[in-house]
Structures are given as C-alpha cells and as structure tokens.
Scaffold this motif. Structure first.
Motif, short mmCIF file in Angstrom:
data_model
loop_
_atom_site.label_atom_id
_atom_site.label_comp_id
_atom_site.label_asym_id
_atom_site.label_seq_id
_atom_site.Cartn_x
_atom_site.Cartn_y
_atom_site.Cartn_z
N HIS A 171 48.88 41.96 36.13
CA HIS A 171 48.35 42.79 37.20
C HIS A 171 46.85 42.98 37.07
O HIS A 171 46.35 43.29 36.01
N LEU A 172 46.21 42.85 38.17
CA LEU A 172 44.80 43.20 38.19
C LEU A 172 44.66 44.68 38.50
O LEU A 172 45.48 45.25 39.20
N GLY A 195 55.76 39.78 48.62
CA GLY A 195 55.32 40.80 47.67
C GLY A 195 53.87 41.17 47.82
O GLY A 195 53.21 41.53 46.85
N TYR A 231 48.92 45.04 50.76
CA TYR A 231 47.50 45.34 50.87
C TYR A 231 47.15 46.00 52.20
O TYR A 231 46.01 45.98 52.62
N ARG A 270 41.17 46.91 47.29
CA ARG A 270 42.50 46.31 47.37
C ARG A 270 43.12 46.11 46.00
O ARG A 270 44.30 45.79 45.88
N PHE A 271 42.33 46.25 44.95
CA PHE A 271 42.85 46.02 43.61
C PHE A 271 43.26 47.30 42.89
O PHE A 271 43.66 47.27 41.75
N VAL A 272 43.10 48.40 43.57
CA VAL A 272 43.43 49.67 42.91
C VAL A 272 44.94 49.84 42.86
O VAL A 272 45.63 49.71 43.86
N PRO A 292 59.54 48.41 41.96
CA PRO A 292 59.73 49.43 40.91
C PRO A 292 58.38 49.85 40.35
O PRO A 292 57.54 49.02 40.05
N CYS A 293 58.23 51.14 40.24
CA CYS A 293 56.93 51.65 39.79
C CYS A 293 56.83 51.60 38.27
O CYS A 293 57.77 51.93 37.56
C1 SAM Z 1 47.06 47.19 46.46
S1 SAM Z 1 47.75 46.09 45.30
C2 SAM Z 1 47.02 46.56 43.79
C3 SAM Z 1 46.38 45.38 43.09
C4 SAM Z 1 47.34 44.47 42.44
N1 SAM Z 1 47.66 44.94 41.10
C5 SAM Z 1 46.75 43.07 42.36
O1 SAM Z 1 46.81 42.46 41.30
O2 SAM Z 1 46.28 42.56 43.36
C6 SAM Z 1 49.38 46.72 45.25
C7 SAM Z 1 50.28 45.92 44.37
O3 SAM Z 1 50.05 46.22 43.01
C8 SAM Z 1 51.28 46.42 42.33
N2 SAM Z 1 51.30 47.79 41.84
C9 SAM Z 1 50.38 48.71 42.03
N3 SAM Z 1 50.71 49.86 41.42
C10 SAM Z 1 51.89 49.65 40.85
C11 SAM Z 1 52.75 50.45 40.05
N4 SAM Z 1 52.47 51.71 39.76
N5 SAM Z 1 53.87 49.90 39.61
C12 SAM Z 1 54.20 48.62 39.89
N6 SAM Z 1 53.43 47.82 40.63
C13 SAM Z 1 52.28 48.32 41.10
C14 SAM Z 1 52.37 46.15 43.30
O4 SAM Z 1 52.83 44.86 43.07
C15 SAM Z 1 51.72 46.22 44.62
O5 SAM Z 1 52.26 45.24 45.44
#
Ligand code: SAM
Length: 901
Positions: free
Chosen positions: A412-413, A451, A454, A519-521, A586-587
């Motif tokens: 994850h970014l 998946g 954004y 968008r990466f938050v 799932p969070c």
């Molecule tokens: C707006 S993006 C955030 C940036 C994302 N991490 C990326 O690499 O591009 C939202 C995505 O991040 C992941 N994500 C964000 N917060 C999360 C969390 N608390 N638990 C699991 N996945 C999360 C989910 O896959 C979601 O679809």
C-alpha cells in the motif's frame, strides 16, 4: 555590519504569504517577527491581513535604488500600498532592518527569507532566551546571532520573545563582532545563499547595484548616506506573482467599519490586472522549464512520489502548453494506467461530446477572490478560500512523501509527512476530475470490481440542501469550512431552486486517472490526523465547490497522514456497521473502534428524505471518499456475462444488481438469456475495451405517440412503484423513443422482445445502431468510432424496492462488427435484426441495425439510459497502455495534452 538571515516559514508567528480574499486591508499590518505595528506607519491595528501587492517583474518599476535589496516588489496600482511599502522600507532602514522576500517561482509562499540588515541600530537580543526549532522538532538554543547567520531553510522562528527582545535590547559589542566575523559579506546574494540554499533563480534577483548598496551598508555608512551612486541596472527577475498577502495573527479579527479595499474592488471589476498578471505568470513559468526534480508538475515541488515516477516515459505539460503547467504525467500508478498528477481540478470541456478534460485555468482563479454568493452558508470564505487559491497556484506547501510502508502493508502506498506540520493547515485539495450527474454511479460500477477507490464526494451538500428546507444550513467539515448558520431572509425564496441542484450539480471528484497527492491518503477509523472540509468559493457548482484536506493536529515528520473516510457517518450508522460489519474492503487501520471495513455497507433506509434526495445521498454517503470501481473484460468472442452491482452501499437492493448473460455472436447479436445473478458483482465487458466513457444519458426521449403506446407500461410501473412516482416529480420516464435518440424501451423492437419472452417481466430495449450517422448511436455527436454493436446491456433489476430504478447502461463496442455487415438472425429473445431500409434513407440505413434485447427483471422503465462508448486506445499520449485484466474496463479520462492555439 550585522547580517542576519532567517528563514521564516509556515508559522503563524512568522511572515506567511498566501492569497487572500480579505476585504479590509487598507495598509500594512505585518508583524514579521521583530517589526512592530508601531514601526509601520500605515499599519491598521487589528487588521488580519496585509496586502502585499507586489509582482516580480523587470517590466515594473523597482524599489528606489537607494534601498538595499530588501523587499522586492512592485505595487499593483494602489498608491497607498506603494506608499505603505515605501514607508515600510524607510522604516526598516531607519531601524536598521531590511527585508527581502525570496520566493521560488511556483511556491512563493514556501520560502520566505528575511534578511535583516543591521545598520547602526542594534537588532537582536544577546540573551539565549529565544528558541529556534529545527525540522526534526529539536529545539536549538544559544546565541541567536550565530544561528541566524547560519540559518538554513530548516530553521524556523517560533517565539514571540525573540521579536520583543530584539527590539528592546542592544546587541553587545561582542556579539556584533562575532556575527560580523561570519556575516560581513560582500554580496547580498552570497549571504542569501549561505542562509538558505534557496531558490537560486530568486537569488538572481539581487542586482549588482543592490549588492553595491548592501556592501555600502556593510561598511557601516549611516543610513542617510546610503544612496546608490551610479545608474542601477534592472534586476534580473524571473518570478512573478500577484495578489498575495502577508498573513499575520489570524486570530485578530478585523475591526468593524474598516473600509473595503478599493484596490480589490477595482481589480475585481476591471479584471485588467488579473489578465495581464496571468499572462506574465504563465510566461515566467514557461521559461522555468518543464521538469522538476520530483517529476511532478511545476507547482508541486514539495511532494515526492516514490516509485511512481518514470522520468523517461513521463512528460510534463509545461513544455507543450502553459495551460498544462500544473500537470505531470506519471506512469504506472496502476499497472496499465497512465496517471496524471495535477494540482488543480479538471473538468470536461463544455460542449465536447468526447468529454475531453481541461484543467481549470489560472484566470478562473479570480473567482476565488469574489465575494462568495452562497449567502447564508458558512463556507470558510476567507482562510479556506485563500488557501485554496494558493494551493491551486502553488501546490502543496509541506514536504510530503508518497511511498510504500503504510501501516496497511507493504503493497500500500500512503502519504507521509516529510517535516513537522502544524494543526489546522490546509494541506491539499482533493483534486481530480469532476464527474457530471450520473457519472459517479456508472464509474462506480466499473471501478468496484477492480478495487479502485478514488472517488470523493462533496457528500454533505445534500444535507445542506435538505437543511435549507428547514432554514438551517450546515456545510460539512466543521472548522474553517464548516459550521452552521442561520438562513437569511433574502435567500429563503431560493430554497426551491437550490433543491433542483440535487440531480444536476457534479458532486464527485474522481482521482483514479487524474489526481494529486490526496488520492494516496489512507483511511483510519479513529485518530485520523486529517479531515476533509468542503469549501464554497462563491457558488453552488463544481467551479465553486471543492474539498480541502486539513490537518487536525500537529503531525510529526515520518508520520503517515490518514483520513477518516467515513467521518460523515452518523454515530448510529457507525454503531450499526460495527454490530454487523460488512463492506467492500476489510479495514486494516488497526484502530480500537475500527468499523471493520473501509467502505462499509450503509443502510440507506435510515434516510427519511424524498426519493430523489435519498437516492443521491445514498450515493454520497456510502463511502465518503470512495466508490467507483471497475471491471475487467472477459470474452472477445462468444460469451460475456454481464452483471452490475449495487454501488456497494448494501441498501438491501435499492439499486440492486441485475445481470444479463449475454451471448455475443460474430454477427453482433445480443441474446439475453438470464435473469439476475444474485451476489454477482462483476460487470464484464469485452476485453478489448480499454476505455469506456459515458456518452450520453438519455433523459427525455419520448415522443407523444410513443408515450401513448407506453402508457400501459407506465401504468404497470406506477402500480408497482409508488415511490418512483414521488421520485419523479413530474418528469416522464425517459425511455421511449426510436426517433429521438435511436433508442427505445418498449418500442416496436422491444415489443418483439417481450413477445418472445411472455411473462418474463422484462422490458425490451431497442437500439438502432446506425453507423452511417455521425456518432453512430449518438445524435450528432462527433464520435470517432461509431457504435456498431451492443456488447452488453446492464440494468438494475427489480429486487428490492425498485424505487430507485436507475440507469440502464448500454456498453457499445466499436471493434467487434464491421459496418454494413448484415447481422445474423436473432437468437432467442434478443435478436439483432436489420431494419428495413427503403427510400431516401436506404443508404444510411444500410449500415443500421436494430438491436433489441430484454432487460430482465426490470419491472419499471428506468429513468435514464446511459450509453457508454468503448474504444480501444487511450487518449493520453504515449499510446495504449498495456492491458491489465484487473483494470481493463476502468474508465479513462480523455486528457488533452496537446498545445492549445
Ligand atoms: C484513496 S486510496 C488510498 C491510497 C492507496 N493505498 C493506494 O495505494 O493508492 C483507497 C484505497 O486504499 C486502501 N485503503 C485505504 N485505507 C485502508 C484501510 N484502512 N484498510 C484497508 N485498505 C485501505 C483501499 O484499498 C482503498 O481502496
């Protein structure tokens, strides 16, 4: 001679530059540390902002040459400002101070270098009582002079004591001598370089004449003797900005009755300076070249996007067009996607059927400076709007790192602070593409299986409108952009009109293909350090509403920035979700009170609003930040299973999924064979589609004759769905004409379908696919690839309430069938048949076919039919990206990178 250099950044106690809409600046009220209001003759006690209408430009008059290179400015026409500045300079000189603002081209607010030029007057305290903190948060104590002399951009003042002391206490001879030994420099530029390592471009602004003047000062010549002796060549200046303000002490409000700033009034009415300034600004940025070390747009220097930047295959728009200065192309955000990093919103060019996106233009920023006309809304008029303007022009101002290593896992970014960020700062805007009415839902259905999450809603706007009806307004977010307010009388009559906006106003920003750091938050259920704030800038449309992200507390370097995507949920809803967690992702936030899912299903039934508002609100509330998802394609030849899911809200079927198993023959026939597929979420398209875009939402197709023919259907529908009637508020269902849009629901072709499937409960869809017309299926649309074949027809089904019977989505594929080929015989209930062509239309109709198919499970005509056009290549330069089965169906935003005439 005592040189004191300090970098003052980003602190309320420091000088800070930003845009302002403040309307009450008549003079200077800056208190940059050690200059008190009393020292500034034009200061208005109690003012919040100080106008600094300077512009760097060698075309403008420069400050009087006898002044050392302190404030480099050119006033913008207001004589009092000019005078005020001159007085400031004079005052500074008399006090032995000089100030120089050094800015970089794209981030003028980021780097403010104050050069204190000490003459015969002592300036700084000899004690060690002041504090300077480094970026790491470590406090540095000691003789200030030493630190100041060697000040780097990493040091910031944050102590009032210092300001007071240095005005009062004389510098001891010993201190002065010590400082002299370091700081007596022959040239201002050297001192500045020592001090900051700041933008060298800006250092070029120091002219030889200025240097000479400074050197003269360095010798301790009395102030009154500081005159340039020879002609002063024009300074070489490259940066150019306009309309910034020095902000100070924002907690001090304006005094009642302070006069409106005439200059701003005039500027706003004439717009003359604005246009000219924009031109200069663009030209300056153009000259500065296209590339930034971080690979991002010119204005986004504080953000590092690790692993996302491919310098070879990327390009920045600056070289191509000044319009694109705020855009940089970034490869591989998704494996087959080209991602455009932008610092301002984009929206479709008006009237362009291709829906080509354009960045908001810099001259549109003027809108930020207008008085907001939203009346009773408490919309963060001042600070939030100033910050928004600044962010759009200059980009993010704090060092941020987008990198792997998020608490969510390696893959994850996330966004990490690269330096300390205080609470209450507007960090960035949620930038992306504004989606028009209906688009969010369509995209959502496509994004979800891939998946991709954004999309971000201006979710509470509906609440706002609802609230209007009871004469109270509440705009999201709290803090600067939020709050509540009484409904003013003069606005009361407009409540109904505003309500109409429910269905019309774009409310969702899509950052899937085009976006910025926001968008990466990642999401955190509890303890998030960011919050979103809706900001109204003067109107209720996408040009005037936006989402800013603000810090909730102090953030330490290295800390991940997180946002509670579900912050808008009501406590009861959260409880319900906690009791029965289900949702899309799932969070993994790890918070004690984690909801279990990042995008939980939300019970829309709790809403008591009218149908229309409820439907929209459901879309907006389900995932505060969220939604939209897409799906890959599947078959190229024979079978494609098409289904479309609910948008993830788990409402028990309000927009329940329906499925159509369709068999696509070589001849392009579409056969609907199946009913709803419970639980299916995939919307599978043909895998040669790499871009699907919404072409048209047909909303009013019925001719009177066909309306008459459809009356029985409508009656049936009305019986079935009372809610729909309420929802419709008088507008007829759209679905009825072979004439108006070459699409017919329940028309003759569709009737055939229904005859073929007696008792199926389906409605028939009849598409006249006329490739002989410009735009194929579209009327008059300049569509490069006409519609030739229906690949899949997707409709909501009748499960659940059916009250929110939404779109029928027709995905049409350009590549599967040659034009003019006679289609094969229809199979089953959904036959593709040649439409008989006679007379003058024969030629045209030779290429036309009618595709009819059933819409299984659709108990009531949908309100809207959306046509999606699919093409085989991306409009983004660089050619079609490689396909990824995960994202091949994801909508691509057509972004024009070509230079504009
Ligand atoms: C707006 S993006 C955030 C940036 C994302 N991490 C990326 O690499 O591009 C939202 C995505 O991040 C992941 N994500 C964000 N917060 C999360 C969390 N608390 N638990 C699991 N996945 C999360 C989910 O896959 C979601 O679809």
């Amino acid at each position: 001679m005592l040189w004191q250099n300090a970098v003052v950044q980003k602190g309320w106690l420091s000088v800070r530059l930003g845009a302002s809409t403040c309307k009450a600046e008549t003079a200077f009220c800056i208190e940059p540390g050690w200059i008190s209001a009393q020292e500034l003759p034009c200061a208005v006690p109690g003012s919040r902002h100080t106008e600094v209408p300077w512009i760097y430009s060698d075309a403008r008059p420069l400050p009087p040459p006898e002044y050392p290179p302190h404030v480099v400015y050119v006033p913008q026409g207001l004589m009092s400002s000019r005078t005020a500045f001159a007085n400031l300079h004079k005052s500074c000189l008399e006090k032995g101070l000089a100030i120089k603002f050094v800015t970089s081209a794209s981030t003028p607010n980021l780097q403010v270098v104050l050069v204190l030029v000490a003459g015969h007057q002592p300036l700084l305290p000899t004690s060690n009582s002041g504090r300077i903190s480094s970026d790491s948060g470590q406090e540095v104590t000691g003789p200030f002079q030493t630190h100041l002399v060697s000040a780097s951009p990493n040091y910031h003042y944050h102590d009032h004591d210092l300001q007071q002391q240095h005005q009062q206490q004389p510098v001891s001879n010993a201190t002065a001598a010590a400082v002299d030994s370091v700081a007596v420099t022959p040239a201002t530029s050297e001192v500045l370089q020592q001090a900051a390592g700041h933008d060298m471009t800006c250092l070029d602004t120091v002219s030889p004449a200025a240097t000479a003047t400074t050197a003269m000062m360095a010798t301790g010549t009395p102030a009154q003797a500081r005159k340039a002796t020879g002609p002063v060549p024009a300074w070489k200046i490259q940066a150019c900005f306009n309309g910034y303000f020095l902000l100070f002490k924002p907690e001090r409000d304006l005094q009642p009755g302070q006069p409106y700033n005439i200059w701003w009034k005039r500027r706003n009415s004439e717009r003359r300076n604005r246009d000219r300034d924009v031109l200069i600004w663009r030209e300056d940025l153009r000259q500065l070249g296209p590339r930034q070390p971080n690979g991002l747009p010119q204005s986004e220097q504080a953000v590092r996007l690790q692993g996302y930047w491919d310098g070879h295959s990327s390009q920045c728009g600056a070289a191509a067009s000044p319009r694109l200065l705020h855009c940089g192309q970034v490869q591989s955000v998704m494996s087959d996607h080209t991602f455009l990093y932008v610092t301002r919103p984009w929206w479709p060019r008006p009237g362009d059927p291709q829906r080509t996106l354009e960045p908001s233009r810099s001259d549109q920023l003027d809108g930020f400076l207008r008085e907001c006309n939203c009346g009773e809304m408490k919309c963060g008029k001042l600070r939030a709007r100033q910050e928004l303007k600044r962010l759009r022009e200059e980009g993010v101002s704090y060092q941020l790192d987008v990198r792997h290593g998020s608490c969510l896992g390696k893959e994850h970014l996330g966004v990490f602070a690269g330096e300390p960020i205080p609470a209450g700062r507007f960090l960035f805007e949620y930038v992306g593409v504004w989606l028009l009415d209906g688009e969010p839902e369509a995209r959502e259905k496509v994004y979800e299986p891939a998946g991709l999450h954004y999309l971000y809603d201006l979710s509470h706007r509906y609440e706002l409108f609802e609230e209007r009806e009871v004469r109270r307004i509440s705009v999201v977010g709290g803090g600067d952009g939020g709050g509540g307010g009484a409904f003013k009388k003069r606005r009361a009559n407009r409540a109904v009109a505003a309500d109409d906006l429910h269905a019309e106003v774009p409310l969702v920003v899509d950052a899937t293909n085009v976006g910025n750091v926001a968008r990466f938050v990642n999401h955190r259920c509890e303890g998030a350090n960011l919050i979103s704030v809706n900001v109204c800038m003067g109107g209720l449309d996408e040009n005037h509403m936006t989402i800013l992200i603000r810090t909730l507390r102090d953030i330490q370097p290295g800390e991940e920035l997180t946002l509670d995507y579900q912050a808008g949920l009501e406590p009861e809803e959260k409880e319900r979700i906690r009791a029965k967690p289900e949702g899309l992702v799932p969070c993994r936030c790890g918070a004690a009170s984690c909801l279990g899912f990042v995008f939980p299903h939300i019970d829309r039934a709790v809403r008591t609003w009218s149908g229309k508002a409820r439907r929209n609100a459901a879309g907006s509330r389900r995932l505060l930040v969220t939604m939209a998802m897409s799906s890959p394609a599947t078959t190229t030849t024979t079978t494609s299973t098409s289904s479309i899911s609910d948008s993830g809200s788990g409402d028990g079927g309000a927009v329940a999924a329906a499925a159509v198993d369709a068999t696509t023959t070589a001849a392009g026939s579409v056969v609907s064979t199946g009913g709803p597929v419970p639980g299916s979420r995939a919307c599978k398209l043909s895998d040669h589609l790499d871009r699907v875009e919404v072409i048209k939402a047909m909303t009013d197709l019925g001719s009177s004759e066909q309306q008459r023919q459809l009356q029985p259907l409508r009656n049936q529908r009305n019986q079935q769905s009372e809610d729909n009637i309420e929802d419709d508020e008088g507008d007829e269902y759209c679905c009825v004409s072979a004439e108006a849009g070459n699409i017919s629901l329940g028309g003759s072709g569709a009737s055939q379908v229904l005859r073929d499937r007696p008792g199926s409960g389906s409605l028939g869809l009849d598409l006249d696919l006329d490739s002989g017309k410009a735009g194929g299926l579209m009327e008059g649309g300049a569509v490069a690839s006409p519609f030739l074949e229906v690949v899949s027809v997707v409709s909501p089904d009748s499960r659940g309430s059916n009250a929110d019977c939404e779109d029928v989505i027709v995905v049409s594929c350009a590549a599967a069938v040659e034009p003019r080929r006679a289609p094969g015989p229809g199979v089953g209930s959904g036959a593709v048949r040649d439409k008989g062509a006679e007379g003058e239309d024969a030629q045209r109709l030779a290429a036309a076919r009618v595709v009819s198919c059933a819409l299984p499970g659709l108990m009531a005509p949908p309100k809207r039919i959306r046509l999606l056009r699919a093409t085989a290549s991306s409009a983004v330069p660089g050619g079609a990206p490689q396909q990824d089965s995960r994202t091949s169906g994801v909508p691509r935003d057509a972004v024009e990178l070509a230079p504009q005439p």
